[in-house]
Structures are given as structure tokens and as C-alpha cells.
Design a protein around this motif. Structure first.
Motif, PDB file in Angstrom:
ATOM      1  N   ARG A 117      -0.142 -11.297  -3.308  1.00  0.00           N
ATOM      2  CA  ARG A 117       0.163 -12.639  -3.656  1.00  0.00           C
ATOM      3  C   ARG A 117       1.726 -13.185  -3.520  1.00  0.00           C
ATOM      4  NH1 ARG A 117       0.691 -14.868  -9.807  1.00  0.00           N
ATOM      5  NH2 ARG A 117       1.491 -16.809  -9.241  1.00  0.00           N
ATOM      6  N   ASN A 171      -1.336  -8.370  -6.429  1.00  0.00           N
ATOM      7  CA  ASN A 171      -0.332  -9.002  -7.145  1.00  0.00           C
ATOM      8  C   ASN A 171       0.926  -9.138  -5.916  1.00  0.00           C
ATOM      9  OD1 ASN A 171      -1.024  -9.477  -9.809  1.00  0.00           O
ATOM     10  ND2 ASN A 171      -1.459  -7.388  -9.796  1.00  0.00           N
ATOM     11  N   ASP A 207       1.363  -2.034  -8.866  1.00  0.00           N
ATOM     12  CA  ASP A 207       1.106  -3.284  -8.463  1.00  0.00           C
ATOM     13  C   ASP A 207       0.564  -4.301  -9.649  1.00  0.00           C
ATOM     14  OD1 ASP A 207       0.233  -5.734  -6.398  1.00  0.00           O
ATOM     15  OD2 ASP A 207      -1.310  -5.614  -7.818  1.00  0.00           O
ATOM     16  N   ASP A 208      -0.003  -3.849 -10.585  1.00  0.00           N
ATOM     17  CA  ASP A 208      -0.465  -4.517 -11.633  1.00  0.00           C
ATOM     18  C   ASP A 208       0.716  -4.711 -12.672  1.00  0.00           C
ATOM     19  OD1 ASP A 208      -2.668  -5.380 -13.525  1.00  0.00           O
ATOM     20  OD2 ASP A 208      -1.892  -3.849 -14.833  1.00  0.00           O
ATOM     21  N   GLY A 218       2.489  -7.633 -11.591  1.00  0.00           N
ATOM     22  CA  GLY A 218       1.929  -8.718 -11.752  1.00  0.00           C
ATOM     23  C   GLY A 218       1.867  -9.348 -12.956  1.00  0.00           C
ATOM     24  N   LYS A 219       2.254  -8.212 -14.089  1.00  0.00           N
ATOM     25  CA  LYS A 219       2.431  -8.712 -15.488  1.00  0.00           C
ATOM     26  C   LYS A 219       3.920  -9.172 -15.482  1.00  0.00           C
ATOM     27  CE  LYS A 219      -0.511  -4.938 -17.553  1.00  0.00           C
ATOM     28  NZ  LYS A 219      -0.627  -3.753 -18.286  1.00  0.00           N
TER      29      LYS A 219
END
Length: 446
Positions: free
Chosen positions: A63, A60, A255-256, A259-260
Motif C-alpha cells: 500500500r 501494508n 509489514d504489520d 501498518g500500525k
């Protein structure tokens, strides 16, 4: 009166000019942009794949870097307290007096008299929220700290409470809008902090908002998060020790969470009206050795070195920011004037940081020429090749490669005389900055 909840919270229930300079605001936009500032705890630039890590998995943030701006030369102080005060106030540590780790004695706190970007955005009509790690005063003694600094909605790890240090991860102790929550063994603090902010976005999606997310991750203790271990292990090598394996897992979990937040913005169609900045408060813990393509790098937390002060800085704003890599210098003291400018907020006071919003938006503006740093009794000035310290030591560490920048190669005493003189004049002016006349007891540090 503090109420103790024993049920779950909902659902998871820069060098700038050495003289202080006023900020010139950007043009006002009827649809004022939302701003989210995310700061990881103890994460040097080498901790992300987009900065060259060969062992950590960060899809994420990769990105975010690919779709936004990645700064190659962003710097914080080497330790959390000075950076936390600096990023919120826009003032250098030697200006505020917060030059080391904050103490735990009574009446030690960030004074309410030090204005933050929370104040600025709140006074400009923004909804404001903070979650994660505060650690600028104890909540049992000063329960309204976030509110006094402009954050009307908060969910914070308690740090020390009733004389005892609490957990930030499993069985977390969280001070949540004037209520104390004590989690069960399986409860994981970062899930609560992030859920609080996701709910805040749901609630405030129809108005401009500011979110400051000083994360609990990825600070020690290095313990595996509750999920995503398989993903985290994707690039691990066989020679990693247990701490680095757990640290890498924590990076992927961090990182997750980012991303959320990005997904939540996209769910509400807010991503094109929201600036996200992601950074770290200081270098990686010294017990961790990370891997870059051509070198292993030991964490530099607490040291006035490249690995102790170089942090990631990513800026994501689809449709507004042209993707790319920026080599301009950026210091976290610049965050406040930069986001204020983006939001069209004119500051009513002078700050040490520079408005570097043009580095995000690709417009014309004055760039930072040197990074100035104050930590404990140490000082340095750094440009794109040299770093000069208060004791006269000059390091020749160009930013053209990781091996060069992290080499800590000392220049000879008779080398680069003109550069020594040039940087020495800047450093002398920086060291002459006087601490503001506010409560010195609140700055008692260890």
C-alpha cells in the motif's frame, strides 16, 4: 545507575559530488512535517511483494508503494554497521572509518563527535525518538548513546550486555530510557520497540517529531513471530525450507508493524504532514532463497553484489508525494540531506550524500548519476548499467530486468573501454577520500 525492570513496559510496555557538498534547505513551512525513517534489518529488495516477491505477503508496504514512491535503484552497504553509520551521518564509510562490522572490545562505539540526523532535528526543535537495533556500542559501557546522538527518547535492544549477547526477539533485553528491561519467555522484542514509538506519536502528536526505527526484524535467528502465520503462508510454495518459511513469517509481521504506524498517523490526522521512508540496511541473509517471477534469488548479505547492496526504498506522504515508480539512483547516504531538506533544516556542515528530495516530490533537482560503495577493503561505483570494482572488474548488469541486474555478468577486459575510463576516474576520486580525524579506536571492527 541502571535500574532493572522486571515488569512489562507500559501496555506492552548516493554518486553524489565527490567533494563534500552543503545541503540547500527546502522552503520553511509553518507546519513542519514529521519524518519517520524505518530501516529493516537484512532485507534486500526481493523481500517485498511490491518489488516482485511471489512468496512473501506485505500488504501494508505494498500500500505504501502504491500510494507513494517506490525506488527501483536504491543501495546500501552490504552489512549493518557501515549502513547504520552512513544513514545517520550522511557520510561515506571510508569517511567515518566504519567500513565493517563493529567490534565488541571495550571503548568501541560510534563517537559522539559524528553528527547524525538526530542532532539536526533535535536542534531544530523536533521531538526525537529511536527504537529497535542500535548495535553501535554497548549500553552497559555507554548508557547515554542515543541521547548523545540527538535522540531524546529511546527503546533499544541491548545487543551485548555484561559480556553476553542478549535476545532481540523472545525474552528480549531492552535498554529503555536509561532502564534495563528483561522480558519473559513470551515477550517479543519487536512488539516493545514498536509500542514505544506508537506511544511516542500519541504523546508528541501536537509538535513536529522525528522517528528513526532501525527494526530488529528480519535478521536471524529465523523464529516464528507470535501471530499472523496464516496470513504469511498465503503465497508460500511447498519447496520452501524451514528457515525461509520463518523468514517469510517475520516479513509479514514486520509489514504489520509498519501498518500500525501508518494507522496511528491516520488516527491522529497526521498522515498528510508526515513523510515515511522505509528501507533496509543490506541484502538478505545468504541462507535465504527468495522467489521473483522469473527466478530464484539467494540472499547476498555481506557481498559487494547487486543482491548484497540493493535494498527497498519506499516514500509515503499522502497529498505531497505523487504515486509512482522512480528509476533514479538513490544511496542511503542521501537520507540525511534529503529529510533535512524536506523539514527545512539547513545543515551546518558538509556531507557526502545528496539532497534528493526532488525525487520524492516530483520537482526539479540534480539526480544521482552513480552509486559509490565502500566495504572493508572493497570499493565499487555503479551506474544504471555497469558496476566497476577497485580491482578493475567490470560487471555489465543493466537495471532493466531482475535477471539482468542480478546476473553478475562480467564484461570482457577489452569491452566498454570508455565506460571503464569514465567510471574509473570517479572510483579513484572516491577511494582517495580520507577518514575524518576522530578516535580511531572507536572504529575497531571485525
Amino acid at each position: 545507575m541502571t535500574h532493572i525492570l522486571r515488569a512489562h513496559l507500559s501496555a506492552l510496555c548516493l554518486a553524489g559530488l565527490l567533494a563534500w557538498t552543503p545541503v540547500s534547505a527546502a522552503g520553511s513551512d509553518p507546519a513542519r512535517p514529521n519524518v519517520i525513517v524505518i530501516m529493516a534489518d537484512d532485507l534486500g529488495a526481493e523481500g517485498l511483494a511490491c518489488y516482485g516477491s511471489t512468496i512473501y505477503t506485505t500488504p501494508n508496504l505494498d500500500r505504501m508503494a502504491a500510494e507513494g514512491v517506490r525506488f527501483n535503484n536504491a543501495y546500501a552497504t552490504p552489512l549493518c554497521t557501515p549502513t547504520r553509520v552512513m544513514i545517520m551521518s550522511g557520510l561515506y564509510p571510508n569517511r567515518t572509518g566504519f567500513k565493517a562490522l563493529i567490534g565488541k572490545d571495550d571503548e568501541v562505539r560510534l563517537p559522539a563527535s559524528i553528527r547524525t540526523f538526530g542532532h539536526d532535528f533535535h536542534d531544530a526543535g523536533y521531538a526525537t525518538a529511536i527504537a529497535g537495533k542500535w548495535q553501535l556500542g554497548q549500553f552497559d559501557e555507554y548508557p547515554d548513546q542515543p541521547i548523545q546522538h540527538g535522540f531524546e527518547d529511546y527503546s533499544m535492544w541491548t545487543w551485548f550486555y555484561d559480556g553476553k549477547k542478549s535476545s532481540r526477539y523472545y525474552s528480549p533485553h531492552i535498554y529503555h530510557n536509561s532502564q534495563l528491561f528483561i522480558g519473559a519467555d513470551k515477550d517479543y522484542g519487536p512488539d516493545y520497540y514498536s509500542k514505544h514509538l506508537l506511544d511516542f506519536i500519541d504523546t508528541n502528536r501536537g509538535k513536529p517529531f522525528l522517528i528513526y526505527y532501525p527494526m530488529a526484524l528480519v535478521h536471524s535467528p529465523f523464529k516464528h513471530p507470535p501471530s499472523l502465520e496464516k496470513l504469511a503462508r498465503t503465497k508460500f510454495t511447498d519447496d520452501l525450507d524451514k528457515s525461509t518459511v520463518a523468514f517469510g513469517h517475520m516479513i509479514t509481521y514486520m509489514d504489520d508493524i509498519v501498518g500500525k504506524i501508518m494507522a496511528k498517523l491516520e488516527e491522529h490526522g497526521l498522515e498528510k504532514n508526515t513523510l515515511i521512508l522505509f528501507t533496509g540496511d543490506n541484502g538478505t541473509h545468504r541462507s535465504i532463497t527468495s522467489k521473483l517471477p522469473d527466478m530464484d534469488l539467494k540472499g547476498g548479505k555481506g557481498s559487494m553484489t547487486e543482491s548484497g547492496t540493493r535494498v527497498p526504498l519506499l516514500a509515503w506522504w499522502p497529498g505531497k508525494i505523487k504515486p509512482g515508480v522512480r528509476d533514479e539512483l538513490f544511496c542511503l547516504v542521501d537520507v540525511l540531506p534529503t529529510i533535512a531538506s524536506v523539514a527545512g533544516i539547513k545543515l551546518d556542515r558538509k556531507v557526502d550524500g545528496m539532497d534528493l528530495s526532488h525525487n520524492l516530490l516530483g520537482t526539479a533537482g540534480e539526480d544521482r548519476q552513480q552509486v559509490l560503495m565502500s566495504f572493508k577493503k572493497g570499493y565499487f561505483v555503479r551506474d544504471r548499467r555497469f558496476r566497476l570494482h577497485e580491482n578493475g572488474t567490470l560487471y555489465d548488469i543493466p537495471v532493466s530486468s531482475d535477471k539482468e541486474r542480478y546476473s553478475e555478468a562480467k564484461a570482457g577486459s577489452e569491452d566498454f573501454i570508455s565506460d571503464r575510463e569514465r567510471l574509473g576516474a570517479v572510483l579513484n576520486d572516491f577511494m582517495a577520500i580520507e577518514q575524518a580525524n576522530t578516535n580511531s579506536k572507536s572504529r575497531k571492527a571485525k
